[in-house]
Design an enzyme around this catalytic site. Structure first.
Site, PDB file in Angstrom:
ATOM      1  N   ASP A 149       0.868  -1.164   0.000  1.00  0.00           N
ATOM      2  CA  ASP A 149       0.000   0.000   0.000  1.00  0.00           C
ATOM      3  C   ASP A 149       0.914   1.226   0.000  1.00  0.00           C
ATOM      4  OD1 ASP A 149      -2.425   1.568   0.358  1.00  0.00           O
ATOM      5  OD2 ASP A 149      -1.696   1.915   2.385  1.00  0.00           O
ATOM      6  N   ASP A 209      -1.241  -0.582   6.350  1.00  0.00           N
ATOM      7  CA  ASP A 209      -1.369  -0.068   7.720  1.00  0.00           C
ATOM      8  C   ASP A 209      -2.754   0.462   8.044  1.00  0.00           C
ATOM      9  OD1 ASP A 209      -1.419   2.356   6.303  1.00  0.00           O
ATOM     10  OD2 ASP A 209      -0.482   3.428   7.959  1.00  0.00           O
TER      11      ASP A 209
END
Length: 767
Positions: free
Chosen positions: A313, A512
C-alpha cells in the site's frame, strides 16, 4: 510451553533414574529386577509418544513420533530392555533440550509481556498550588489524565509530553539501544522506559487502546499459536517414515533377525525432525521479536522465507502517512519563515490534522509562535483572526480568496499542488495573500534502500497498490523503483490483485489501514506497518512491524531465509547421518544399544546447529551506527538550512517575473545568504563529518561520490558569483545573463536537494 517443559523434565528424570538404577542392579547380579526397572522407565516415554502420535494422526499429519514409539515398544517386545530405556532417555533429553531452547528463544516475547505496566501515577490538583499523587490501576486511566512517570518506570498509556524534556529507552519496542530524547508536546508510546528524570505526561488514550496493549495482545496470540514449523517437518516425514519402516522390514526379511529391524528403527528415530526444525524456527522468531518484528507463527516465518512477490500500500508504508511541509511560496520580498510562523501561530487554535503538521514544521525550524485573538474557524476551510495586531486568514484557497486579493502566482502554485498531490494552505496578511504552504505525504527516507535490500533478499517483483489517482501514484512509484503501479484501487481491487499475483510465487502484502485488512488476509503473508496503525490491519496480518520503519521488513525477510536454511541444513544433515546408520544397522554391524547412543550424538549435533539461528546477524551495510543524538544533530543541520533552500527555489522560480533593474540586488542578497550559511555547512561536512562517516562505513573511500558533489556545488557557487559580478551596477541586465543566471540557480537547487536526500539516506543506513 511451561507445562510441556515440566512434562519433558519429569520423563527425563524417570527414564534417566531408571537407566542408572537398573545398571546398578544389573552389575550387582539382580538382572531380573534391572529389566523391570528399565521397562518401568520406558513406560512414561511410550505413553507420551502414543499421546502425541494419536494427536498428530487426528490432525491428519504424518506423526513423526511414530518411529520412536515403535522403537521403544519393539525393544521391550524383543527383550532389549536396556536399549528401550536408552531410547527413552535419548528422546526425553532431546525434548527437554528442545523445550529449553524454545524457552530461551522466546524470552524476547516473554520479556514484552513481563514489562506490561499494572498501575499508573495520576496527578490530581488539590488546590492552585499543590498536586496530589495517586497510584491507580492501569484500567482506570482515562484520556486527559495528567500522569507522572518516575525514573525506571514504563510509560503506562499513550500520551503527549508535558514536561520540557524526557529521555526514553525504546529498545523494548524498537530494538534501538540508545535512549531517545523527547521534547514538550511530542507523542509518547506506552511500553517505553523512562531512562532519565521523572516527567509529566497527558494521557491521550486509555490502557486498552494504547500501543503497548495492542502489542501484548499480538504477542499473546503468537505464543499461543500452533507449534512452529510442523509443516516443514511433516513434509520430510512423509517419505522418511515409510523409508525407515521399509529398510527395517527388509533387514528383518533378509536376515530373519528382528533385532536388526529394531536397530534400524532405533537409528531412524527422527529426532532431527522432531527437534531441530522447531528450535531453529522459534529461534528465528525470537531474533525478529528482538528487532521489533512480531511473527505470529512458525508457519508464517516459513512462508516469509519463500516470498517472491511483494505488494505495498502507498500511504503509511512507502510514504510516512502524515502530512509534512514540502515547500513555501511567497509574494515578493516576504521571508518564507514569516509565512510559516503566521500559519503555525493561527493553527495552534485548530485540531485539524493539517494544522498539526503546520505547527510541527514551525517547531522543527525553531520559529517563535504568537497567540492570535478573535479567532473564527470555518470547519475544514480555514481560520481568521488577529495576530500581532493585524488581520490574518489561513486555509484553503477558496476560503482565503474570499477575504483577500490573490497574487499572480496563485494559479501556477495550485496546478503544482494538484500534480504533485497534497494540500495547499494559503496565508493572507492585511487583506492580501502573502504566501502559501504545500503539505504532502512524503516518501519515507528509508524506502528506496529498503526496496533494494528486499530485492537483494530474493523478492522478484514489487507492486504498489493505492487508492490515489494515477498521476500521483506513478510519480511515487517511479521515485522508489517499484515494478508496477496499480492506482485508484478499492479494497476489493487490492484483494483481487494479490490473488492474481499468486501465480508468480508466494505473496506478501504490506499495509497499515483498515482498508488494507482484506488484502492482508488474502496474501500468503500479511504484514502490518507499526502498531499505531489500524487494529483491523494488525489483527488481519501475520507479521506486525512494531517499529514504524520499512527497512525492518527486509530484516524480517533476511532472518526468515537464514532461519529456514539452518532448519533445512539440520534436517538434511541429521537424516543423512541417520540413513547411513540405518544401512550399517541393516547389515548387522550396529546393535540397537550402540545405535541409540549414536542417535543421541546425532541429535545433539543437529540441535546445536539449529541454535545457530539465535546468532543471525542483523542485515546492515555497516556494523557501526550513529547514536540517536548524533543522528538528530546531523538532521538538525539540514533542517536549519531548509529556509535557505526554499528561498533559493522561490527566487529562481520568480526570476523571469522580476524587473531587470532589481535582479542584481536580489541575486546579491541570495549569494550572500549562500556564502554565509550553506557553503560553510558543505565545507564542514567535507572536512569534519565525512571522515567520521567513512570510518563507520568502511572501505577505501566510501564518501568519494559525496565529496565530488560538494566540488560541483562549490563550482556552481563560483559561477553564480562570476555572473553577479559581471552584471552592470546600474541594473541594466540583459536577458541572456538572466537566462544563464536562472540555469545556474536551477542546477544549484536541484543538486543541493538531491545531495541532502543522499546524505539523509546515508544517515538512515547508520541508524
Amino acid at each position: 510451553m511451561k507445562q510441556r517443559w515440566s512434562v519433558n523434565l519429569l520423563i527425563l528424570a524417570i527414564s534417566g533414574g531408571a537407566l542408572f538404577f537398573g545398571l546398578a542392579l544389573f552389575w550387582s547380579g539382580y538382572q531380573e529386577w534391572a529389566h523391570w526397572i528399565w521397562i518401568g522407565g520406558s513406560v512414561p516415554a511410550i505413553t507420551f509418544l502414543l499421546y502425541d502420535t494419536l494427536r498428530a494422526l487426528a490432525r491428519r499429519e504424518a506423526g513423526v513420533d511414530l518411529l520412536a514409539l515403535i522403537s521403544i515398544g519393539g525393544a521391550i517386545v524383543l527383550e532389549e530392555y536396556l536399549t528401550g530405556v536408552v531410547i527413552a532417555v535419548m528422546l526425553a533429553s532431546g525434548r527437554a533440550l528442545e523445550s529449553f531452547a524454545q524457552r530461551r528463544a522466546g524470552r524476547e516475547m516473554s520479556a514484552l509481556l513481563a514489562k506490561a505496566p499494572r498501575t499508573a501515577n495520576r496527578l490530581k490538583s488539590v488546590d492552585h498550588n499543590q498536586d496530589e499523587l495517586v497510584q491507580i490501576p492501569l484500567e482506570q486511566v482515562a484520556p486527559l489524565d495528567r500522569l507522572l512517570v518516575r525514573s525506571g518506570e514504563t510509560v503506562p498509556v499513550d500520551g503527549s509530553l508535558i514536561s520540557t524534556i524526557a529521555l526514553l529507552d525504546e529498545s523494548m519496542l524498537s530494538g534501538e539501544s540508545t535512549p531517545v530524547e523527547r521534547k514538550k508536546g511530542d507523542a509518547l508510546r506506552s511500553g517505553v522506559l523512562n531512562a532519565g528524570a521523572p516527567f509529566e505526561m497527558l494521557a491521550t488514550a486509555n490502557a486498552d487502546e494504547s500501543t503497548f496493549a495492542g502489542i501484548i495482545r499480538l504477542v499473546s496470540a503468537a505464543q499461543s499459536s500452533k507449534a512452529p514449523a510442523s509443516r516443514l517437518a511433516d513434509r520430510y516425514a512423509l517419505w522418511f517414515v515409510p523409508l525407515s519402516l521399509g529398510v527395517a522390514g527388509a533387514a528383518w526379511l533378509l536376515s530373519g533377525d528382528p533385532v536388526r529391524a529394531l536397530a534400524v528403527l532405533v537409528v531412524a528415530t527422527p529426532c532431527p525432525l522432531i527437534l531441530s526444525v522447531p528450535i531453529a524456527i522459534v529461534s528465528g522468531m525470537s531474533i525478529c521479536a528482538k528487532r521489533g518484528i512480531l511473527i505470529k507463527g512458525g508457519g508464517t516465518l516459513e512462508q516469509l522465507a519463500q516470498a517472491k512477490v511483494l505488494f505495498f500500500d502507498k500511504t503509511g508504508t512507502l510514504t510516512s502517512g502524515q502530512a509534512r511541509l514540502v515547500s513555501i511560496r511567497t509574494s515578493r520580498n516576504i521571508n518564507p519563515n514569516v509565512i510559516l510562523g503566521v500559519a503555525a501561530s493561527m493553527d495552534q487554535m485548530s485540531g485539524h490534522v493539517i494544522a498539526n503538521a503546520v505547527v510541527a514544521a514551525a517547531r522543527e525550524r525553531g520559529l517563535p509562535l504568537s497567540l492570535p485573538s478573535a479567532v473564527q474557524e470555518q470547519g475544514g476551510a480555514g481560520l481568521s483572526g488577529i495576530l500581532d495586531g493585524q488581520p490574518v486568514a489561513i486555509g484553503s484557497y477558496e476560503f482565503v480568496s474570499t477575504l483577500a486579493s490573490s497574487p499572480e502566482w496563485t494559479p501556477e502554485f495550485l496546478q503544482q499542488v494538484a500534480e504533485d498531490g497534497g494540500s495547499a494552505v494559503f496565508v493572507a496578511l492585511d487583506g492580501k495573500i502573502a504566501g502559501a504552504l504545500h503539505l504532502a505525504d512524503q516518501i519515507r527516507v528509508e524506502t528506496p534502500r529498503a526496496l533494494r535490500l528486499l530485492r537483494k533478499a530474493g523478492i522478484k517483483r514489487i507492486v504498489m497498490l493505492t487508492g490515489d489517482n494515477r498521476q500521483i501514484a506513478e510519480t511515487i512509484g517511479a521515485a522508489v523503483g517499484v515494478d508496477e503501479v496499480l492506482a485508484e484501487q478499492t479494497p476489493a481491487g487490492k484483494q483481487a490483485a494479490i490473488e492474481s499475483g499468486r501465480s508468480l510465487g508466494t505473496t506478501m502484502m504490506v499495509g497499515d489501514g483498515v482498508n488494507d485488512a482484506p488484502a492482508l488476509a488474502a496474501a500468503d503473508v500479511g504484514i502490518a506497518m507499526g502498531v499505531r496503525g489500524a487494529a483491523a490491519s494488525s489483527e488481519a496480518a501475520d507479521v506486525v512491524l512494531l517499529v514504524d520503519r520499512l527497512d525492518r521488513l527486509a530484516e524480517a525477510l533476511h532472518t526468515a531465509r537464514l532461519t529456514r536454511s539452518i532448519a533445512v541444513q539440520s534436517v538434511i544433515a541429521g537424516m543423512s547421518l541417520s540413513a547411513v546408520a540405518m544401512l550399517v544397522a541393516a547389515f548387522g554391524y550396529l546393535p540397537p544399544l550402540y545405535g541409540a547412543l549414536l542417535q543421541e550424538l546425532i541429535d545433539v549435533a543437529v540441535i546445536l546447529n539449529a541454535l545457530r539461528a539465535l546468532q543471525i546477524a542483523p542485515l546492515r551495510v555497516s556494523h557501526h551506527t550513529l547514536s540517536a543524538n548524533q543522528l538528530q544533530a546531523l538532521r538538525g543541520d539540514h533542517l536549519a538550512l531548509t529556509p535557505v533552500l526554499d528561498h533559493l527555489t522561490d527566487f529562481t522560480n520568480r526570476l523571469n517575473m522580476t524587473a531587470p533593474a532589481q535582479v542584481r540586488q536580489a541575486a546579491v542578497a541570495l549569494e550572500a545568504m549562500l556564502q554565509e550559511k550553506l557553503f560553510p555547512h558543505e565545507r564542514s561536512d567535507d572536512s569534519d563529518v565525512y571522515p567520521v562517516l567513512a570510518d563507520l562505513l568502511g572501505g577505501d573511500d566510501p564518501m568519494a561520490a559525496m565529496s565530488r558533489t560538494h566540488r560541483e556545488i562549490f563550482e556552481l557557487g563560483r559561477r553564480l558569483k562570476r555572473l553577479i559580478d559581471s552584471m552592470p551596477a546600474d541594473g541594466s541586465t540583459n536577458s541572456e545573463t538572466i537566462t544563464e543566471l536562472q540555469r545556474v540557480l536551477y542546477s544549484l537547487d536541484a543538486i543541493l536537494r538531491l545531495h541532502f536526500a543522499q546524505e539523509e539516506e546515508i544517515y538512515q543506513n547508520l541508524q
